[in-house]
Design an enzyme around this catalytic site. Structure first.
Site, short mmCIF file in Angstrom:
data_model
loop_
_atom_site.label_atom_id
_atom_site.label_comp_id
_atom_site.label_asym_id
_atom_site.label_seq_id
_atom_site.Cartn_x
_atom_site.Cartn_y
_atom_site.Cartn_z
N ASP A 100 -7.68 -19.91 22.59
CA ASP A 100 -8.80 -20.54 23.31
C ASP A 100 -8.26 -21.37 24.48
O ASP A 100 -8.82 -21.36 25.58
CB ASP A 100 -9.69 -21.38 22.38
CG ASP A 100 -8.91 -22.13 21.32
OD1 ASP A 100 -7.69 -21.91 21.19
OD2 ASP A 100 -9.51 -22.97 20.62
N LYS A 104 -3.58 -17.77 17.24
CA LYS A 104 -4.60 -18.71 16.74
C LYS A 104 -4.09 -19.20 15.38
O LYS A 104 -4.74 -19.07 14.34
CB LYS A 104 -5.95 -17.96 16.63
CG LYS A 104 -7.14 -18.82 16.31
CD LYS A 104 -7.63 -19.67 17.44
CE LYS A 104 -8.81 -20.52 17.00
NZ LYS A 104 -9.16 -21.57 17.98
N ASP A 114 -6.46 -7.90 24.61
CA ASP A 114 -7.55 -7.14 25.23
C ASP A 114 -8.37 -8.07 26.13
O ASP A 114 -8.64 -7.78 27.30
CB ASP A 114 -8.42 -6.55 24.10
CG ASP A 114 -9.39 -5.49 24.59
OD1 ASP A 114 -9.40 -5.20 25.79
OD2 ASP A 114 -10.14 -4.97 23.75
N ASP A 171 -8.00 -8.73 30.56
CA ASP A 171 -9.14 -8.52 31.47
C ASP A 171 -9.42 -9.79 32.27
O ASP A 171 -9.72 -9.73 33.46
CB ASP A 171 -10.40 -8.15 30.68
CG ASP A 171 -10.58 -6.65 30.56
OD1 ASP A 171 -9.56 -5.93 30.64
OD2 ASP A 171 -11.72 -6.19 30.39
N TYR A 220 -8.11 -3.99 15.32
CA TYR A 220 -8.59 -2.67 15.74
C TYR A 220 -8.11 -1.55 14.81
O TYR A 220 -8.64 -0.44 14.84
CB TYR A 220 -8.15 -2.34 17.18
CG TYR A 220 -8.74 -3.26 18.24
CD1 TYR A 220 -9.90 -3.98 18.00
CD2 TYR A 220 -8.13 -3.40 19.47
CE1 TYR A 220 -10.43 -4.82 18.96
CE2 TYR A 220 -8.66 -4.23 20.45
CZ TYR A 220 -9.81 -4.94 20.18
OH TYR A 220 -10.34 -5.77 21.13
#
Ligand code: NAD
Length: 355
Positions: A222, A190, A246, A250, A135
């Site tokens: 994942d 990852k 992020d 959620d 970001y």
């Protein structure tokens, strides 16, 4: 104690009004100063984070934030979109540590999409790094097609980037949080594919040596996404980067019944913080008076505890929220049979009454 109150857009104004009601009922000496942010600030001043709002935020002891954004701004150039306000505040104030607790209140076990036995008693803390990663990476942009086949851009790119000090400081935050809880940290990355993630993992292992009382394990993102819905209670403290955090936070929030229940805190190195619900501006329900204000009210409790040294007042708010849930009061997002359906304002009033 000066609090910058930035309601923002959509349901932001409705839910922050309820949190302000609750804060005002505590009998504390709080100076609440309101300012525009996001789309509302763009409409009034031509920028989502005007200088006056930033100055207020910088001078306050804490910031109570609603939410920003609306689909009607999607066509604006990116630097003027409402969401840039929250990214700007994080960057300018150095708010690198985002705490998102995902707690399943026993009264809401039935509101989760998972089986009750999987989520009853759930209490996870997701710690998301907030000022690095893709970001904030440079370069970013769009390449314009040169072959004439595309009328506009045909390739976009963002750069994922982390430095050792950025990872070290969030690692310390996570290990120290784990020391106050179960003594376990799961670091999510990852590392099988991404260089930034390999650095992330190496630094986590290095910092873990300072915390022999905390057990560290690693999980690919994942797999973490899968385990969160398969066996969420296996997790305690989860630490991860900005992008993965992020998405996973959620996902975790939904386990608890509704994103409308979950508070968050974003802190800088001095303990100054921005407190906001985990959800966005929900344009689909804005103005209808049905948004759940509890995430914002619980964010105000986190603010009292972390930035204003008022743990007792925070506990009073949390107990009042528990009480209204026990009374069966529910906004539509958490409603189930046999409960009493209430509006945003009625929920706020009920919390004040319970206080
Ligand atoms: P959202 O979180 O706003 O909404 C997702 C879903 O959850 C919607 O169905 C909404 O009605 C529901 N919901 C959210 N909060 C609720 C509440 N308090 N009570 C009841 N239901 C609630 O996410 P979105 O729809 O993806 O995004 C909408 C806008 O919000 C976009 O412009 C997005 O960029 C912005 N956004 C802002 C922030 C922020 O300000 N920090 C965070 C996320 C998204």
């Amino acid at each position: 104690m000066k609090i910058a109150v930035l309601p923002g857009d959509g349901i932001g104004t409705e839910i922050v009004a309820e949190a302000v009601k609750v804060l005002s009922a505590l009998g504390l000496q709080l100076e609440l100063e309101h300012a525009l942010v996001g789309g509302a600030a763009y409409e009034a001043h031509g920028h989502p984070l005007p200088e006056s709002t930033l100055t207020l935020a910088q001078s306050a002891d804490a910031i109570l934030f609603g939410a920003v954004g609306d689909w009607k701004y999607d066509a604006l150039e990116r630097s003027l979109r409402p969401e840039q306000a929250i990214l700007g505040l994080r960057k300018h104030l150095g708010l690198f540590a985002n705490f998102r607790p995902a707690i399943c209140h026993e009264q809401l076990v039935g509101a989760s999409s998972l089986k009750p036995e999987l989520i009853a008693g759930l209490d996870i803390l997701i710690i998301r790094e907030l000022t690095g990663d893709i970001y904030f990476g440079q370069p970013r942009g769009r390449r314009v097609a040169t072959d004439g086949h595309f009328p506009g851009s045909d390739e976009g790119f963002d750069t994922m980037r982390y430095s050792r000090p950025e990872i070290e400081r969030i690692a310390h935050v996570a290990f120290q949080a784990a020391q106050k809880r179960s003594g376990r940290v799961t670091s999510v990355d990852k590392a099988n594919v991404l260089e930034t993630s390999q650095l992330w993992r190496d630094v986590m292992i290095d910092v873990a040596r300072h915390y022999p009382d905390v057990a560290l394990d690693h999980m690919y993102v994942d797999n973490a996404a899968m385990q969160l819905v398969r066996a969420p209670k296996k997790f305690d403290v989860v630490v991860t980067g900005n992008l993965f955090g992020d998405i996973l936070s959620d996902e975790a929030s939904m386990l608890t019944g509704s994103i409308g229940m979950l508070p968050s805190a974003s802190l800088n190195a001095n303990g100054q913080g921005l407190y906001e619900p985990s959800h966005g501006s929900a344009p689909d329900i804005a103005g209808k008076g049905i948004a759940n204000p509890l995430a914002t009210i619980l964010s105000a409790a986190m603010m009292l505890r972390f930035s204003l040294n008022q743990a007792q007042a925070a506990e009073r708010i949390e107990a009042a929220v528990k009480k209204v849930l026990t009374q069966g009061l529910r906004t539509p997002d958490i409603y189930s049979d046999g409960c009493t359906r209430v509006s945003t304002a009625q929920m706020g009033d009920a919390v004040v009454h319970a206080l």
